[in-house]
Scaffold this motif. Structure first.
Motif, short mmCIF file in Angstrom:
data_model
loop_
_atom_site.label_atom_id
_atom_site.label_comp_id
_atom_site.label_asym_id
_atom_site.label_seq_id
_atom_site.Cartn_x
_atom_site.Cartn_y
_atom_site.Cartn_z
N THR A 1 0.82 -1.22 0.00
CA THR A 1 0.00 0.00 0.00
C THR A 1 0.86 1.26 0.00
N ALA A 2 0.31 2.30 -0.59
CA ALA A 2 1.05 3.56 -0.73
C ALA A 2 0.72 4.52 0.41
N PRO A 3 1.69 5.27 0.88
CA PRO A 3 1.40 6.28 1.91
C PRO A 3 0.57 7.41 1.30
N TYR A 4 -0.59 7.68 1.91
CA TYR A 4 -1.44 8.77 1.46
C TYR A 4 -2.25 9.27 2.64
N LYS A 5 -2.29 10.58 2.82
CA LYS A 5 -3.02 11.17 3.93
C LYS A 5 -4.13 12.07 3.41
N VAL A 6 -5.37 11.67 3.69
CA VAL A 6 -6.51 12.49 3.27
C VAL A 6 -6.52 13.79 4.07
N GLU A 7 -7.33 14.75 3.64
CA GLU A 7 -7.34 16.06 4.28
C GLU A 7 -7.73 15.98 5.76
N GLY A 8 -8.53 14.98 6.12
CA GLY A 8 -8.93 14.84 7.53
C GLY A 8 -8.06 13.88 8.31
N PHE A 9 -6.89 13.54 7.78
CA PHE A 9 -6.03 12.52 8.39
C PHE A 9 -5.69 12.83 9.85
N ASP A 10 -5.39 14.08 10.13
CA ASP A 10 -4.99 14.46 11.50
C ASP A 10 -6.13 14.28 12.50
N LYS A 11 -7.37 14.21 12.03
CA LYS A 11 -8.51 14.03 12.93
C LYS A 11 -8.82 12.57 13.22
N ILE A 12 -8.17 11.67 12.52
CA ILE A 12 -8.34 10.24 12.80
C ILE A 12 -7.50 9.91 14.03
N PRO A 13 -8.07 9.28 15.05
CA PRO A 13 -7.30 8.96 16.25
C PRO A 13 -6.00 8.23 15.93
N ALA A 14 -4.95 8.55 16.64
CA ALA A 14 -3.63 8.00 16.37
C ALA A 14 -3.61 6.48 16.36
N ALA A 15 -4.40 5.86 17.25
CA ALA A 15 -4.41 4.40 17.34
C ALA A 15 -5.14 3.75 16.17
#
Length: 388
Positions: free
Chosen positions: A142-156
């Motif tokens: 899988t490729a690293p990709y961060k959606v615009e709301g990525f920071d709002k997804i809990p770290a765990a």
């Protein structure tokens, strides 16, 4: 990530575009004029780790529209409201979503990524059970990709690099056709009662299916096990088989409607969805989250590292994690990953949230190491457990 397809969860999407085949191989073109290279100086979608990295959302949308198609695998329309998500994505961007093998498992998704590498019909994105998503990331699929709301997804609930991140989830539940079963079971202990002979089914094989895997984990918690020890779950199903209550038919919407699987251990959002789906077809489907085996989990999204249509794959992720996409999952009784953040910022659909099956307590989730150990135990012991 948490259902009735034989699945495990999967979101796989595939596109066919020669421009992206070149981009994936490292070919360059004029970044200022080529949508395939992201536009506005952005990277090729094949290597972009965010929409900004691809030149911004407008550039990503233009590149995805140029591809025109998103081929998906193992996402049934009646699983967590995926039908509405597919239709919403197509309506918004004019991109066709073609779904292959809708009842496939997480293992089927990973196998498709491996065996179709370099092919235009390879899956672009994946919707996997969490343990399978972690494994795919570790294997470099899988490729690293961060959606615009990525920071709002809990770290765990995400990989720090963005190789996978949770999308929607729920609790293991017991679904029951109250018109065929006199008294519906509400706990794992109930399932051993003689009146349920031949009636108790799982949604798939737990060595391949994320939902069935969760069912065994929940049974373990109900029988003295822990997130570190899934063996009591296997022992429970061995007892269920010995009692004659285990039904080897893998439950799906079709088997539920036909009465072949009158009791189904599955995600609460799938069982709750059956109640709506079959209300006018002679079924009275009840859902209970067993108090003796409370287990919650999410499915996870990931972009195929070698996606034949990388722009559409990334745009699909952006849509799923928008307020529109997250609320559509919620309307399918699934708990979206951004639910706490959306509740806080006022974008959550309160009506849909109010219809979720009620569960008390705060769930804990197995770590990657615990998942890996559990998968090994299942691989070595599941066939033996249900062969007696």
């Amino acid at each position: 990530m948490i259902a009735p397809r034989i699945r495990t969860a999967t979101l796989a999407v595939t596109l066919a575009a020669s421009a992206f085949a070149l981009a994936a191989c490292g070919a360059k073109s004029d970044a200022s004029t080529s949508a395939a290279d992201g536009g506005k100086g952005g990277k090729s979608p094949a290597t972009a780790t965010s929409a900004k990295d691809a030149g911004g959302m407008d550039a990503l949308i233009a590149a995805a529209k140029k591809e025109g198609t998103l081929n998906a695998i193992a996402i049934p329309r009646d699983w967590a409201n995926y039908g509405a998500l597919i239709d919403g994505f197509t309506k918004k961007y004019g991109i066709k979503v073609a779904v292959e093998n809708p009842d496939g498992s997480s293992a089927d998704e990973i196998n498709a990524v491996k065996t179709r590498k370099g092919q235009g019909r390879a899956p672009d994105v994946l919707d996997l059970g969490s343990s399978f998503a972690q494994s795919a990331g570790d294997q470099g699929l899988t490729a690293p990709y961060k959606v615009e709301g990525f920071d709002k997804i809990p770290a765990a609930q995400k990989d720090a690099q963005g190789r996978w991140f949770n999308d929607y989830g729920g609790y293991v539940s017991i679904g029951c056709d109250a018109k065929r079963v006199k008294v519906c079971p509400t706990t794992f202990a109930d399932l051993l009662k003689p009146e349920y002979k031949g009636q108790v089914a799982l949604n798939g094989n737990p060595t391949k299916s994320g939902s069935a895997f969760a069912g065994v984990y929940a049974a373990s918690l109900a029988n003295g096990g822990s997130l570190d020890d899934i063996q009591p779950g296997l022992d429970f199903f061995a007892k269920l088989k010995k009692a004659g209550n285990y039904n080897p038919v893998e439950s799906t919407p079709a088997t539920v409607e036909k009465g072949e699987t009158p009791i189904s251990i599955d995600w609460d959002y799938l069982n709750a969805g059956y109640a709506d789906q079959f209300k006018g077809k002679g079924l009275d489907w009840k859902t209970a989250v067993p108090t003796d085996g409370v287990y919650a989990q999410y499915y996870s999204q990931a972009v195929n590292k070698d996606a034949p249509h990388p722009a559409a794959a990334r745009l699909w992720q952006e849509y799923l994690y928008s307020a529109e996409g997250q609320n559509l999952w919620l309307k399918g009784y699934a708990r979206p990953a951004l639910m706490p953040a959306m509740d806080k910022d006022g974008t959550l659909d309160k009506t849909a949230a109010g219809k979720l099956p009620q569960v008390s307590g705060t769930p804990t989730f197995p770590t990657e190491a615990q998942n890996t150990k559990a998968k090994t135990v299942l691989a070595n012991g599941w066939a033996k457990a249900i062969s007696g």
